[in-house]
Design a protein around this motif. Structure first.
Motif, PDB file in Angstrom:
ATOM      1  N   LEU A 201       0.817  -1.222   0.000  1.00 60.74           N
ATOM      2  CA  LEU A 201       0.000   0.000   0.000  1.00 60.74           C
ATOM      3  C   LEU A 201       0.845   1.264   0.000  1.00 60.74           C
ATOM      4  O   LEU A 201       0.462   2.265  -0.625  1.00 60.74           O
ATOM      5  N   ASP A 202       1.993   1.249   0.679  1.00 63.41           N
ATOM      6  CA  ASP A 202       2.833   2.449   0.739  1.00 63.41           C
ATOM      7  C   ASP A 202       3.268   2.889  -0.660  1.00 63.41           C
ATOM      8  O   ASP A 202       3.448   4.083  -0.911  1.00 63.41           O
ATOM      9  N   GLU A 203       3.429   1.946  -1.567  1.00 59.16           N
ATOM     10  CA  GLU A 203       3.801   2.284  -2.941  1.00 59.16           C
ATOM     11  C   GLU A 203       2.578   2.477  -3.827  1.00 59.16           C
ATOM     12  O   GLU A 203       2.531   3.398  -4.649  1.00 59.16           O
ATOM     13  N   LEU A 204       1.566   1.644  -3.653  1.00 53.86           N
ATOM     14  CA  LEU A 204       0.456   1.624  -4.614  1.00 53.86           C
ATOM     15  C   LEU A 204      -0.674   2.608  -4.319  1.00 53.86           C
ATOM     16  O   LEU A 204      -1.323   3.087  -5.268  1.00 53.86           O
ATOM     17  N   LEU A 205      -0.934   2.946  -3.064  1.00 53.66           N
ATOM     18  CA  LEU A 205      -2.004   3.922  -2.818  1.00 53.66           C
ATOM     19  C   LEU A 205      -1.707   5.285  -3.443  1.00 53.66           C
ATOM     20  O   LEU A 205      -2.604   5.898  -4.033  1.00 53.66           O
ATOM     21  N   PRO A 206      -0.461   5.793  -3.361  1.00 52.82           N
ATOM     22  CA  PRO A 206      -0.176   7.047  -4.090  1.00 52.82           C
ATOM     23  C   PRO A 206      -0.382   6.892  -5.595  1.00 52.82           C
ATOM     24  O   PRO A 206      -0.796   7.850  -6.274  1.00 52.82           O
ATOM     25  N   ILE A 207      -0.115   5.709  -6.127  1.00 47.29           N
ATOM     26  CA  ILE A 207      -0.349   5.469  -7.550  1.00 47.29           C
ATOM     27  C   ILE A 207      -1.845   5.535  -7.866  1.00 47.29           C
ATOM     28  O   ILE A 207      -2.243   6.045  -8.918  1.00 47.29           O
ATOM     29  N   SER A 208      -2.695   5.070  -6.947  1.00 48.47           N
ATOM     30  CA  SER A 208      -4.138   5.141  -7.205  1.00 48.47           C
ATOM     31  C   SER A 208      -4.623   6.587  -7.276  1.00 48.47           C
ATOM     32  O   SER A 208      -5.531   6.913  -8.047  1.00 48.47           O
ATOM     33  N   ILE A 209      -4.003   7.462  -6.487  1.00 47.73           N
ATOM     34  CA  ILE A 209      -4.344   8.887  -6.579  1.00 47.73           C
ATOM     35  C   ILE A 209      -3.902   9.441  -7.926  1.00 47.73           C
ATOM     36  O   ILE A 209      -4.627  10.214  -8.573  1.00 47.73           O
ATOM     37  N   GLU A 210      -2.725   9.027  -8.380  1.00 46.81           N
ATOM     38  CA  GLU A 210      -2.255   9.452  -9.699  1.00 46.81           C
ATOM     39  C   GLU A 210      -3.163   8.909 -10.795  1.00 46.81           C
ATOM     40  O   GLU A 210      -3.413   9.597 -11.804  1.00 46.81           O
ATOM     41  N   MET A 211      -3.690   7.716 -10.621  1.00 44.15           N
ATOM     42  CA  MET A 211      -4.625   7.151 -11.608  1.00 44.15           C
ATOM     43  C   MET A 211      -5.886   8.013 -11.705  1.00 44.15           C
ATOM     44  O   MET A 211      -6.424   8.222 -12.798  1.00 44.15           O
ATOM     45  N   ALA A 212      -6.347   8.510 -10.567  1.00 40.85           N
ATOM     46  CA  ALA A 212      -7.502   9.407 -10.586  1.00 40.85           C
ATOM     47  C   ALA A 212      -7.161  10.684 -11.346  1.00 40.85           C
ATOM     48  O   ALA A 212      -7.945  11.157 -12.180  1.00 40.85           O
ATOM     49  N   LYS A 213      -5.983  11.231 -11.088  1.00 39.89           N
ATOM     50  CA  LYS A 213      -5.568  12.454 -11.792  1.00 39.89           C
ATOM     51  C   LYS A 213      -5.519  12.236 -13.304  1.00 39.89           C
ATOM     52  O   LYS A 213      -5.781  13.155 -14.085  1.00 39.89           O
ATOM     53  N   ARG A 214      -5.175  11.006 -13.715  1.00 38.83           N
ATOM     54  CA  ARG A 214      -5.109  10.678 -15.150  1.00 38.83           C
ATOM     55  C   ARG A 214      -6.450  10.191 -15.699  1.00 38.83           C
ATOM     56  O   ARG A 214      -6.543   9.852 -16.883  1.00 38.83           O
ATOM     57  N   ASP A 215      -7.461  10.137 -14.838  1.00 36.05           N
ATOM     58  CA  ASP A 215      -8.796   9.670 -15.238  1.00 36.05           C
ATOM     59  C   ASP A 215      -8.761   8.287 -15.869  1.00 36.05           C
ATOM     60  O   ASP A 215      -9.438   8.018 -16.873  1.00 36.05           O
ATOM     61  N   LEU A 216      -7.995   7.397 -15.286  1.00 35.10           N
ATOM     62  CA  LEU A 216      -7.928   6.026 -15.788  1.00 35.10           C
ATOM     63  C   LEU A 216      -9.138   5.233 -15.302  1.00 35.10           C
ATOM     64  O   LEU A 216      -9.572   5.389 -14.159  1.00 35.10           O
ATOM     65  N   THR A 217      -9.671   4.407 -16.163  1.00 29.21           N
ATOM     66  CA  THR A 217     -10.825   3.576 -15.805  1.00 29.21           C
ATOM     67  C   THR A 217     -10.556   2.140 -16.251  1.00 29.21           C
ATOM     68  O   THR A 217      -9.496   1.818 -16.767  1.00 29.21           O
ATOM     69  N   SER A 286       9.831  -3.975  -3.363  1.00 25.44           N
ATOM     70  CA  SER A 286       8.921  -3.058  -2.687  1.00 25.44           C
ATOM     71  C   SER A 286       8.811  -3.382  -1.204  1.00 25.44           C
ATOM     72  O   SER A 286       8.776  -2.484  -0.353  1.00 25.44           O
ATOM     73  N   LEU A 287       8.769  -4.675  -0.885  1.00 28.50           N
ATOM     74  CA  LEU A 287       8.736  -5.089   0.522  1.00 28.50           C
ATOM     75  C   LEU A 287       9.946  -4.549   1.277  1.00 28.50           C
ATOM     76  O   LEU A 287       9.817  -4.010   2.385  1.00 28.50           O
ATOM     77  N   ILE A 288      11.112  -4.676   0.676  1.00 31.14           N
ATOM     78  CA  ILE A 288      12.333  -4.219   1.349  1.00 31.14           C
ATOM     79  C   ILE A 288      12.333  -2.697   1.492  1.00 31.14           C
ATOM     80  O   ILE A 288      12.560  -2.160   2.591  1.00 31.14           O
ATOM     81  N   LYS A 289      12.028  -1.982   0.404  1.00 34.72           N
ATOM     82  CA  LYS A 289      12.107  -0.515   0.429  1.00 34.72           C
ATOM     83  C   LYS A 289      11.049   0.124   1.313  1.00 34.72           C
ATOM     84  O   LYS A 289      11.346   1.030   2.102  1.00 34.72           O
ATOM     85  N   TYR A 290       9.807  -0.329   1.167  1.00 34.78           N
ATOM     86  CA  TYR A 290       8.691   0.369   1.828  1.00 34.78           C
ATOM     87  C   TYR A 290       8.282  -0.215   3.171  1.00 34.78           C
ATOM     88  O   TYR A 290       7.656   0.469   3.977  1.00 34.78           O
ATOM     89  N   VAL A 291       8.623  -1.478   3.418  1.00 36.06           N
ATOM     90  CA  VAL A 291       8.148  -2.127   4.647  1.00 36.06           C
ATOM     91  C   VAL A 291       9.296  -2.469   5.603  1.00 36.06           C
ATOM     92  O   VAL A 291       9.306  -2.032   6.752  1.00 36.06           O
ATOM     93  N   PHE A 292      10.262  -3.243   5.114  1.00 36.46           N
ATOM     94  CA  PHE A 292      11.256  -3.760   6.053  1.00 36.46           C
ATOM     95  C   PHE A 292      12.376  -2.785   6.384  1.00 36.46           C
ATOM     96  O   PHE A 292      12.800  -2.694   7.548  1.00 36.46           O
ATOM     97  N   GLN A 293      12.871  -2.031   5.405  1.00 40.45           N
ATOM     98  CA  GLN A 293      13.920  -1.063   5.742  1.00 40.45           C
ATOM     99  C   GLN A 293      13.426  -0.006   6.744  1.00 40.45           C
ATOM    100  O   GLN A 293      14.141   0.302   7.705  1.00 40.45           O
ATOM    101  N   PRO A 294      12.200   0.530   6.589  1.00 35.68           N
ATOM    102  CA  PRO A 294      11.725   1.497   7.597  1.00 35.68           C
ATOM    103  C   PRO A 294      11.508   0.877   8.978  1.00 35.68           C
ATOM    104  O   PRO A 294      11.449   1.597   9.976  1.00 35.68           O
ATOM    105  N   ASN A 295      11.371  -0.449   9.046  1.00 41.40           N
ATOM    106  CA  ASN A 295      11.131  -1.127  10.318  1.00 41.40           C
ATOM    107  C   ASN A 295      12.351  -1.881  10.833  1.00 41.40           C
ATOM    108  O   ASN A 295      12.233  -2.683  11.763  1.00 41.40           O
ATOM    109  N   THR A 296      13.509  -1.618  10.238  1.00 50.41           N
ATOM    110  CA  THR A 296      14.711  -2.382  10.592  1.00 50.41           C
ATOM    111  C   THR A 296      15.073  -2.199  12.062  1.00 50.41           C
ATOM    112  O   THR A 296      15.195  -1.075  12.549  1.00 50.41           O
ATOM    113  N   LYS A 297      15.207  -3.326  12.744  1.00 46.78           N
ATOM    114  CA  LYS A 297      15.634  -3.305  14.144  1.00 46.78           C
ATOM    115  C   LYS A 297      16.924  -4.104  14.340  1.00 46.78           C
ATOM    116  O   LYS A 297      17.465  -4.155  15.438  1.00 46.78           O
ATOM    117  N   VAL A 298      17.395  -4.737  13.292  1.00 43.15           N
ATOM    118  CA  VAL A 298      18.652  -5.481  13.341  1.00 43.15           C
ATOM    119  C   VAL A 298      19.518  -5.008  12.178  1.00 43.15           C
ATOM    120  O   VAL A 298      19.019  -4.408  11.222  1.00 43.15           O
TER     121      VAL A 298
END
Length: 303
Positions: A201-217, A286-298
């Motif tokens: 979602l961290d990557e794709l929800l902003p894309i859904s907003i861009e899809m609205a801006k482009r009026d994609l259906t 995407s998992l590494i960039k958006y989910v695991f790197q921001p949550n890195t504890k080791v």
């Protein structure tokens, strides 16, 4: 009607009407709009109540409508098996009513749907890399939830104003959220281990907003390209977040004994979305960039 063509939206003023205020995706959408300074209002009408939707649209005068409301069941889709009428009311009657009202008002509806309407078959075998495409007919009706979602997707194909986004096993960087697929499987006593398409979602929800801006259906497989298995995710969780984490696997046959309805496992072909948004990362990247790197504890694992 005044519906724009499927393409570029131009520089008109944006204002979003969002349904699903109390839901996970609906809440994240509001935060994204705030971050992007996009005016938005949460709808107060009930999806199955046409006059309340018309009142919302008249009051807000939106440029686009987003539907992140729906019944998925708590704690999971097994709830839908014993609450069929409630599931139909929201997932079928409500979604269709909103799409119809939006069409009448000349508005595009961004509808967060599901890709859990397919399962691996002889033409799309596990591990083959052959995914289901947007035009493929759903082949999974093992759960009542998936059955209603497949029904409504088929009907929505007739609405030229609807952008259907097939979300699967949604994941976010918020590892405390009980709706997060990673959070779910880290709390299960046992997990199956099957490669699946998933939505970061961290990557794709902003894309859904861009899809609205482009009026994609139309219909879009709204997942990151490729597949990832339960064990691969849990290995990343162990390596980045909790080195002491352990888990146990079980088979689909064993899983079937502890759930009411079967679950969908599939790969969706995300090439249409990737063509529109070439920067889209593969599921593992995407998992590494958006989910695991921001949550890195080791310390980061050595490559």
């Amino acid at each position: 009607m005044g519906l724009p063509a499927n393409g570029r939206a131009g520089d008109r003023q944006l204002k979003f009407l969002i349904y699903g205020r109390t839901g996970w995706i609906g809440g994240l959408l509001g935060k994204l709009c705030e971050a992007q300074n996009i005016p938005f209002v949460y709808g107060s009408g009930r999806l199955e109540n046409r006059s309340s939707l018309e009142a919302d649209i008249a009051a807000v005068n939106p440029s686009h409508v987003f539907n992140a409301a729906g019944v998925t069941g708590r704690p999971n889709v097994d709830w839908c098996e014993s609450h069929k009428v409630e599931t139909i009311r929201t997932n079928v009657v409500g979604t269709l009513t909103l799409a119809d009202v939006c069409r009448e008002k000349g508005l595009i509806l961004i509808n967060y749907a599901t890709g859990c309407i397919f399962e691996y078959d002889s033409l799309h075998t596990l591990g083959s890399g052959v995914g289901f495409k947007e035009e493929d007919t759903p082949n999974f009706i093992g759960s009542f939830y998936s059955k209603t979602k497949a029904m409504v997707e088929d009907l929505l194909r007739n609405y030229e104003n609807v952008c259907t986004l097939r979300v699967r096993m949604p994941i976010s960087s918020d590892l405390s959220n009980p709706r997060n697929f990673i959070t779910k499987i880290t709390r299960y006593e046992k997990v199956v281990d099957i490669p699946n398409s998933m939505t970061i979602l961290d990557e794709l929800l902003p894309i859904s907003i861009e899809m609205a801006k482009r009026d994609l259906t139309g219909i879009w497989n709204f997942t990151n390209p490729g597949v990832v298995s339960h064990n691969e995710i849990l290995e990343m969780y162990r390596d980045y977040v909790d080195p002491s984490f352990t888990w146990k696997n079980f088979t689909l046959e064993e899983q079937a004994k502890v759930i009411v309805a079967p679950r969908s496992n599939n790969e969706l072909d995300a090439s249409k979305l990737k063509k529109e948004f070439p920067q889209l990362l593969s599921i593992k990247d995407s998992l590494i960039k958006y989910v695991f790197q921001p949550n890195t504890k080791v310390p980061a694992p050595s490559t």
